[in-house]
Write a protein that holds these residues in place. Sequence first.
Motif, PDB file in Angstrom:
ATOM      1  N   ALA A 113      50.717  83.330  39.356  1.00 20.95           N
ATOM      2  CA  ALA A 113      50.727  82.241  40.336  1.00 20.95           C
ATOM      3  C   ALA A 113      49.310  81.832  40.701  1.00 20.95           C
ATOM      4  CB  ALA A 113      51.504  82.666  41.580  1.00 20.95           C
ATOM      5  N   TRP A 114      48.427  82.819  40.893  1.00 22.55           N
ATOM      6  CA  TRP A 114      47.043  82.515  41.249  1.00 22.55           C
ATOM      7  C   TRP A 114      46.270  81.945  40.058  1.00 22.55           C
ATOM      8  CZ3 TRP A 114      45.301  82.166  46.045  1.00 22.55           C
ATOM      9  CH2 TRP A 114      46.024  82.801  47.060  1.00 22.55           C
ATOM     10  N   VAL A 115      46.603  82.374  38.838  1.00 21.30           N
ATOM     11  CA  VAL A 115      45.947  81.817  37.650  1.00 21.30           C
ATOM     12  C   VAL A 115      46.311  80.340  37.489  1.00 21.30           C
ATOM     13  CG1 VAL A 115      45.889  81.896  35.114  1.00 21.30           C
ATOM     14  CG2 VAL A 115      45.712  84.011  36.431  1.00 21.30           C
ATOM     15  N   ILE A 116      47.585  79.998  37.710  1.00 21.59           N
ATOM     16  CA  ILE A 116      48.003  78.589  37.635  1.00 21.59           C
ATOM     17  C   ILE A 116      47.263  77.775  38.695  1.00 21.59           C
ATOM     18  CG2 ILE A 116      49.937  77.019  38.032  1.00 21.59           C
ATOM     19  CD1 ILE A 116      51.747  79.188  36.784  1.00 21.59           C
ATOM     20  N   THR A 117      47.205  78.305  39.907  1.00 23.49           N
ATOM     21  CA  THR A 117      46.451  77.628  40.969  1.00 23.49           C
ATOM     22  C   THR A 117      44.999  77.435  40.563  1.00 23.49           C
ATOM     23  OG1 THR A 117      47.872  78.394  42.765  1.00 23.49           O
ATOM     24  CG2 THR A 117      45.584  77.892  43.333  1.00 23.49           C
ATOM     25  N   GLY A 118      44.404  78.470  39.970  1.00 22.20           N
ATOM     26  CA  GLY A 118      43.014  78.380  39.535  1.00 22.20           C
ATOM     27  C   GLY A 118      42.817  77.326  38.468  1.00 22.20           C
ATOM     28  N   PHE A 119      43.734  77.279  37.506  1.00 24.52           N
ATOM     29  CA  PHE A 119      43.632  76.279  36.437  1.00 24.52           C
ATOM     30  C   PHE A 119      43.712  74.869  37.018  1.00 24.52           C
ATOM     31  CE2 PHE A 119      45.777  73.386  33.488  1.00 24.52           C
ATOM     32  CZ  PHE A 119      44.917  73.431  32.401  1.00 24.52           C
ATOM     33  N   LEU A 120      44.714  74.632  37.865  1.00 25.53           N
ATOM     34  CA  LEU A 120      44.873  73.304  38.460  1.00 25.53           C
ATOM     35  C   LEU A 120      43.663  72.923  39.307  1.00 25.53           C
ATOM     36  CD1 LEU A 120      48.632  73.444  39.531  1.00 25.53           C
ATOM     37  CD2 LEU A 120      47.653  71.991  37.747  1.00 25.53           C
ATOM     38  N   THR A 121      43.163  73.872  40.078  1.00 25.49           N
ATOM     39  CA  THR A 121      42.034  73.586  40.968  1.00 25.49           C
ATOM     40  C   THR A 121      40.774  73.250  40.181  1.00 25.49           C
ATOM     41  OG1 THR A 121      42.949  75.051  42.662  1.00 25.49           O
ATOM     42  CG2 THR A 121      40.602  74.527  42.818  1.00 25.49           C
ATOM     43  N   ILE A 122      40.471  74.049  39.160  1.00 21.82           N
ATOM     44  CA  ILE A 122      39.238  73.825  38.397  1.00 21.82           C
ATOM     45  C   ILE A 122      39.336  72.551  37.566  1.00 21.82           C
ATOM     46  CG2 ILE A 122      37.793  74.754  36.550  1.00 21.82           C
ATOM     47  CD1 ILE A 122      38.357  77.547  37.686  1.00 21.82           C
ATOM     48  N   VAL A 123      40.496  72.306  36.939  1.00 26.33           N
ATOM     49  CA  VAL A 123      40.663  71.057  36.179  1.00 26.33           C
ATOM     50  C   VAL A 123      40.560  69.857  37.121  1.00 26.33           C
ATOM     51  CG1 VAL A 123      42.284  69.658  34.850  1.00 26.33           C
ATOM     52  CG2 VAL A 123      41.991  72.071  34.307  1.00 26.33           C
ATOM     53  N   GLY A 124      41.193  69.964  38.285  1.00 23.37           N
ATOM     54  CA  GLY A 124      41.091  68.888  39.263  1.00 23.37           C
ATOM     55  C   GLY A 124      39.654  68.640  39.681  1.00 23.37           C
ATOM     56  N   ALA A 125      38.911  69.708  39.926  1.00 26.35           N
ATOM     57  CA  ALA A 125      37.519  69.576  40.356  1.00 26.35           C
ATOM     58  C   ALA A 125      36.653  68.958  39.262  1.00 26.35           C
ATOM     59  CB  ALA A 125      36.968  70.945  40.752  1.00 26.35           C
ATOM     60  N   LEU A 126      36.845  69.383  38.019  1.00 23.69           N
ATOM     61  CA  LEU A 126      36.057  68.833  36.921  1.00 23.69           C
ATOM     62  C   LEU A 126      36.387  67.361  36.690  1.00 23.69           C
ATOM     63  CD1 LEU A 126      36.209  71.801  34.361  1.00 23.69           C
ATOM     64  CD2 LEU A 126      34.297  71.145  35.829  1.00 23.69           C
ATOM     65  N   THR A 127      37.640  66.989  36.934  1.00 29.02           N
ATOM     66  CA  THR A 127      38.035  65.590  36.797  1.00 29.02           C
ATOM     67  C   THR A 127      37.469  64.749  37.934  1.00 29.02           C
ATOM     68  OG1 THR A 127      40.086  66.298  35.714  1.00 29.02           O
ATOM     69  CG2 THR A 127      39.999  64.040  36.544  1.00 29.02           C
ATOM     70  N   TYR A 128      37.553  65.276  39.157  1.00 34.67           N
ATOM     71  CA  TYR A 128      36.991  64.564  40.305  1.00 34.67           C
ATOM     72  C   TYR A 128      35.480  64.396  40.160  1.00 34.67           C
ATOM     73  CZ  TYR A 128      41.023  64.325  43.462  1.00 34.67           C
ATOM     74  OH  TYR A 128      42.212  64.016  44.071  1.00 34.67           O
TER      75      TYR A 128
END
Length: 568
Positions: A113-128
Amino acid sequence: MIRVALASCRLSRRRPAVAAGTGRPRDSRRDGGATETRRFVSTDVQPTAPASRVASNNSDWERHTHQDTELVKGLGLTSATMLVMGSMIGSGIFIVSAEISREVASPALLIGAWVITGFLTIVGALTYGELAAMMPRAGGQYVYLRESLGPLWGFLYGWTLFLVIQTGTIAAVGVAFGKFLGIFWPAISSSNWIVHIWKVPKFQIGPMILGGMDVGLNTQNLTAILVVVALSVINIFGVKTGAFIQNIFTTAKVSALLGLVLFGVFLGRNAQAIAANFGANFWRNASLGTLHDVGGGVLVSTLTVLAIAQVGSLFSADAWNNVTFTAGEVKNPSRNLPLSLAVGTGVVIALYIACNFIYLTALPLVGSPNGATLVERGIQYAREDRVATAVMTQMFGSAGGALMAVAIMISGFGCCNGLILSGARVYYAMAKDGLFFRSVARLHPTYKTPAVSLMVQMVWTCVLCISGSYGQLLDYIIFAVLVFYVLTIVGLFVLRRTHPEAERPYKAIGYPVLPAIYIVMALFIDIVLLRYKPQFTWPGLFIVLLGIPVYYAWNLRQKARATERSIP
């Protein structure tokens, strides 16, 4: 991935804050002291348009998306990165793993669950990062939605941010600060009422149970109000002052998380917990074919239960986008905004995953709500879900629990400061566009900070503290937050098509694949939450949709004022 992002940012070119020949950017015109709403930028690009029209569009783009010259550029790379980390780290990481453990009942799925959160957060940040470098203007995500999808979508984001997301989070974190302060001063308590106004009765609407909160002033929410007022006033005295406080408290709470990890590695290993959580037991209930009970006898697949578990972990990792709200005050934003997003989110996610491994080495995941000891209660049933406190108590006794309480208070105070500092910039940007009270666009004459915006945010947050409604409001926001993240990343695809000529000092890593994966995953999570957590999601959707008539009513009001001014 983060290393690549850093390298990309180092090679980026700096762009001037104002295009040559445009002078001071103007978002509104003054007529008799009144502000006339500016015309929003059209995102329709005509390739065959005359050169003069293209030049005019480029000039508009520069004026509407680049730094506000009236704001003080007081945030360097360090301060911007500290703002990312400080806004992310609140009290969630110390608590939500208990609820996630009850939902997934598997050590592997807890980490998953935390790995999925981490993936979404980092991809979101790199996109932003691309959007932030491309449009370094106060308001951040509000500006990205406004320019890519239109002013309605920007308003809906700002409306939800003010009504619930930012102010509700500030209120909740402030009250949590008071709750943990009560460990040392028992007089600070939610039951120690100064003025008790009303107990709202519970009522049910479909699957939702609303009400039940106590309205009034007690010593716990009074503490929260004092924290909110103090930090709001302090942030008037310059962005550098707010950043200084943010840097101190973020350093302290990152050190506290790192200390928890190091103590856990060297002192917290518990043989009983390791035997229960690792080896063959690590993968217990984790196969794709396993069915999980999510309440009421409803069985769901492993992928679905991981989506449901994102309510806690995504909320704990949220607010990383807040640094974009302050873009108008960041030095060299085309470089520092993408870098701060990449470094800040990467460090925090690494600490979050490491903390959960420490929880698993110190306490069994599975426990009993009636257990007499910390080990018997396990992670699932740590008292009041305070997993980190239970782990530290397991290692150091009562002194460990006190140390963790101090760490959580430091974390909450710093988180409040970051949210207060950044949130006010969004309402300031909305007011400049004529989509919020005009006075909110005023800057302090000496410190050049959005002082009125800070005060308006402070007042509404204090109302939420007294109303006791912030807890229910926070249950509703993760659905809305994900919707706006998806819309913003969709906006990146739109802007690649409609503004191909715009300068992009940094381009999103993995585009279009990683942003597309983010959209698919986030939409799947939202659909699952709509189906299996309706009591949390439908109210959030209602709050967002309520902003639509408000937007059109505000526009009619602005047009009426403009008409009045045009009459001799």
